[in-house]
Scaffold this motif. Structure first.
Motif, PDB file in Angstrom:
ATOM      1  N   GLN A   1       0.858  -1.172   0.000  1.00  0.00           N
ATOM      2  CA  GLN A   1       0.000   0.000   0.000  1.00  0.00           C
ATOM      3  C   GLN A   1       0.899   1.228   0.000  1.00  0.00           C
ATOM      4  OE1 GLN A   1      -3.462   0.355  -0.087  1.00  0.00           O
ATOM      5  NE2 GLN A   1      -2.986   2.537  -0.279  1.00  0.00           N
ATOM      6  N   MET A   2       0.776   2.036  -1.033  1.00  0.00           N
ATOM      7  CA  MET A   2       1.637   3.205  -1.191  1.00  0.00           C
ATOM      8  C   MET A   2       0.791   4.470  -1.032  1.00  0.00           C
ATOM      9  SD  MET A   2       4.075   1.927  -4.311  1.00  0.00           S
ATOM     10  CE  MET A   2       2.771   2.005  -5.505  1.00  0.00           C
ATOM     11  N   ASN A   3       1.079   5.246  -0.012  1.00  0.00           N
ATOM     12  CA  ASN A   3       0.347   6.489   0.268  1.00  0.00           C
ATOM     13  C   ASN A   3       1.276   7.689   0.128  1.00  0.00           C
ATOM     14  OD1 ASN A   3      -1.954   4.914   1.015  1.00  0.00           O
ATOM     15  ND2 ASN A   3      -1.089   4.658   3.065  1.00  0.00           N
ATOM     16  N   SER A   4       0.684   8.862   0.043  1.00  0.00           N
ATOM     17  CA  SER A   4       1.464  10.114  -0.050  1.00  0.00           C
ATOM     18  C   SER A   4       2.569   9.989  -1.101  1.00  0.00           C
ATOM     19  CB  SER A   4       2.073  10.460   1.311  1.00  0.00           C
ATOM     20  OG  SER A   4       1.065  10.589   2.289  1.00  0.00           O
ATOM     21  N   LEU A   5       2.184   9.521  -2.262  1.00  0.00           N
ATOM     22  CA  LEU A   5       3.174   9.255  -3.309  1.00  0.00           C
ATOM     23  C   LEU A   5       3.839  10.533  -3.791  1.00  0.00           C
ATOM     24  CD1 LEU A   5       1.298   6.403  -5.120  1.00  0.00           C
ATOM     25  CD2 LEU A   5       3.661   6.278  -4.293  1.00  0.00           C
ATOM     26  N   ARG A   6       5.122  10.390  -4.130  1.00  0.00           N
ATOM     27  CA  ARG A   6       5.940  11.502  -4.606  1.00  0.00           C
ATOM     28  C   ARG A   6       6.434  11.196  -6.010  1.00  0.00           C
ATOM     29  NH1 ARG A   6       9.718  11.209   0.837  1.00  0.00           N
ATOM     30  NH2 ARG A   6       8.122  11.917   2.342  1.00  0.00           N
ATOM     31  N   VAL A   7       6.831  12.218  -6.722  1.00  0.00           N
ATOM     32  CA  VAL A   7       7.364  12.036  -8.068  1.00  0.00           C
ATOM     33  C   VAL A   7       8.531  11.054  -8.049  1.00  0.00           C
ATOM     34  CG1 VAL A   7       8.556  13.186  -9.959  1.00  0.00           C
ATOM     35  CG2 VAL A   7       6.589  14.286  -8.874  1.00  0.00           C
ATOM     36  N   GLU A   8       9.334  11.134  -7.000  1.00  0.00           N
ATOM     37  CA  GLU A   8      10.523  10.264  -6.910  1.00  0.00           C
ATOM     38  C   GLU A   8      10.196   8.803  -6.598  1.00  0.00           C
ATOM     39  OE1 GLU A   8      10.007  13.108  -5.251  1.00  0.00           O
ATOM     40  OE2 GLU A   8      10.589  12.940  -3.113  1.00  0.00           O
ATOM     41  N   ASP A   9       8.934   8.493  -6.382  1.00  0.00           N
ATOM     42  CA  ASP A   9       8.514   7.091  -6.208  1.00  0.00           C
ATOM     43  C   ASP A   9       8.265   6.414  -7.557  1.00  0.00           C
ATOM     44  OD1 ASP A   9       6.564   8.141  -3.385  1.00  0.00           O
ATOM     45  OD2 ASP A   9       8.518   7.134  -3.352  1.00  0.00           O
ATOM     46  N   THR A  10       8.335   7.189  -8.636  1.00  0.00           N
ATOM     47  CA  THR A  10       8.147   6.622  -9.969  1.00  0.00           C
ATOM     48  C   THR A  10       9.197   5.551 -10.242  1.00  0.00           C
ATOM     49  OG1 THR A  10       7.150   8.636 -10.867  1.00  0.00           O
ATOM     50  CG2 THR A  10       8.201   7.127 -12.439  1.00  0.00           C
ATOM     51  N   ALA A  11       8.734   4.352 -10.562  1.00  0.00           N
ATOM     52  CA  ALA A  11       9.657   3.218 -10.741  1.00  0.00           C
ATOM     53  C   ALA A  11       8.880   1.982 -11.169  1.00  0.00           C
ATOM     54  CB  ALA A  11      10.391   2.917  -9.441  1.00  0.00           C
ATOM     55  N   VAL A  12       9.616   0.996 -11.635  1.00  0.00           N
ATOM     56  CA  VAL A  12       9.078  -0.352 -11.751  1.00  0.00           C
ATOM     57  C   VAL A  12       9.258  -1.019 -10.395  1.00  0.00           C
ATOM     58  CG1 VAL A  12       9.341  -2.628 -12.802  1.00  0.00           C
ATOM     59  CG2 VAL A  12       9.548  -0.562 -14.218  1.00  0.00           C
ATOM     60  N   TYR A  13       8.182  -1.581  -9.881  1.00  0.00           N
ATOM     61  CA  TYR A  13       8.220  -2.241  -8.575  1.00  0.00           C
ATOM     62  C   TYR A  13       8.218  -3.759  -8.801  1.00  0.00           C
ATOM     63  CZ  TYR A  13       7.604   2.147  -6.152  1.00  0.00           C
ATOM     64  OH  TYR A  13       7.802   3.422  -5.651  1.00  0.00           O
TER      65      TYR A  13
END
Lengths: 113, 121
Positions: B82-94
């Protein structure tokens, strides 16, 4: 966190020739339990990483014996005895000696000449 | 044969939320800790979070602690992030990956294909 530094950044190899990648850690990877938690992964283009070597020198299941790992303390090496076309991709070292600060090296891209 | 299938990625605005899933098969899921590792476009690998086989213990990278929550449903052989308060720098392949043990794991032996998360306005 432990910083993992890989060299070179990229490598162009003639098929059949050897290749070597270095990985240096900012701290010793020798754990208090006597083991060294250093791993090597290969990420082929468009694919997830796959495990090659675990705990410095152990080949994972199905990994060809042309791949070998060595080293101790803060300096480690992955060697490919005879590079094949399927070996292209980015190679990463990883340490888990500091498990909750697990870190990867920046990667070494291997290409075929 | 171990198989891991990650899903749930997509485009989300900064500050938004997203839940990733990873369906596992081919091994005894409750017996192994699981992990999420991410890779920003054109960049290297970054460990994100792991939890024990029972799900009782969770670990997070400093960059996501307090914003991401890892969990698992052992009855469904599924791992979540669960990913909350997402930021631009969270952009990625998970990527989801299986570890070598249920607890006190040391490495990741099998990885799934990954799901792309893009955080952008």
């Amino acid at each position: 966190d432990i910083v993992m530094t890989q060299t070179p950044l990229s490598l162009s190899v003639t098929p059949g020739q050897p290749a070597s990648i270095s990985c240096k850690s900012s701290e010793s990877l020798l754990h208090s339990d006597g083991k060294t938690y250093l791993y090597w992964y290969l990420q082929r283009p468009g694919q997830p990483p796959q495990l090659l070597i675990y705990e410095v020198f152990n080949r994972f299941s199905g990994v060809p014996d042309r791949f070998s790992g060595s080293g101790s303390g803060t300096e480690f090496t992955l060697k490919i005895s005879r590079v094949e076309a399927e070996d292209i991709g980015v190679y990463y070292c990883m340490q888990s000696t500091q498990l909750l600060g697990l870190t990867f090296g920046g990667g070494t891209k291997v290409e075929i000449k | 044969e171990v198989h891991l299938l990650a899903s749930g990625g997509g485009l989300v605005q900064p500050g938004g939320s997203l839940r990733l899933s990873c369906a596992a098969s081919g091994f005894s899921f409750p017996g192994f800790a699981m992990t999420w590792v991410r890779q920003a476009p054109g960049k290297g690998l970054e460990w994100v979070s792991s939890n024990s086989g029972s799900g009782a213990t969770a670990y997070y990278a400093d960059s996501v602690r307090g914003r991401f929550i890892i969990s698992r449903d052992n009855s469904k052989n599924t791992l979540y992030l669960q990913m909350n308060s997402l930021r631009v720098e969270d952009t990625a392949v998970y990527y989801c990956a299986k570890t070598n043990r249920g607890y006190n794991w040391n490495f990741f032996d099998y990885w799934g294909q990954g799901t792309l998360v893009t955080v952008s306005s």
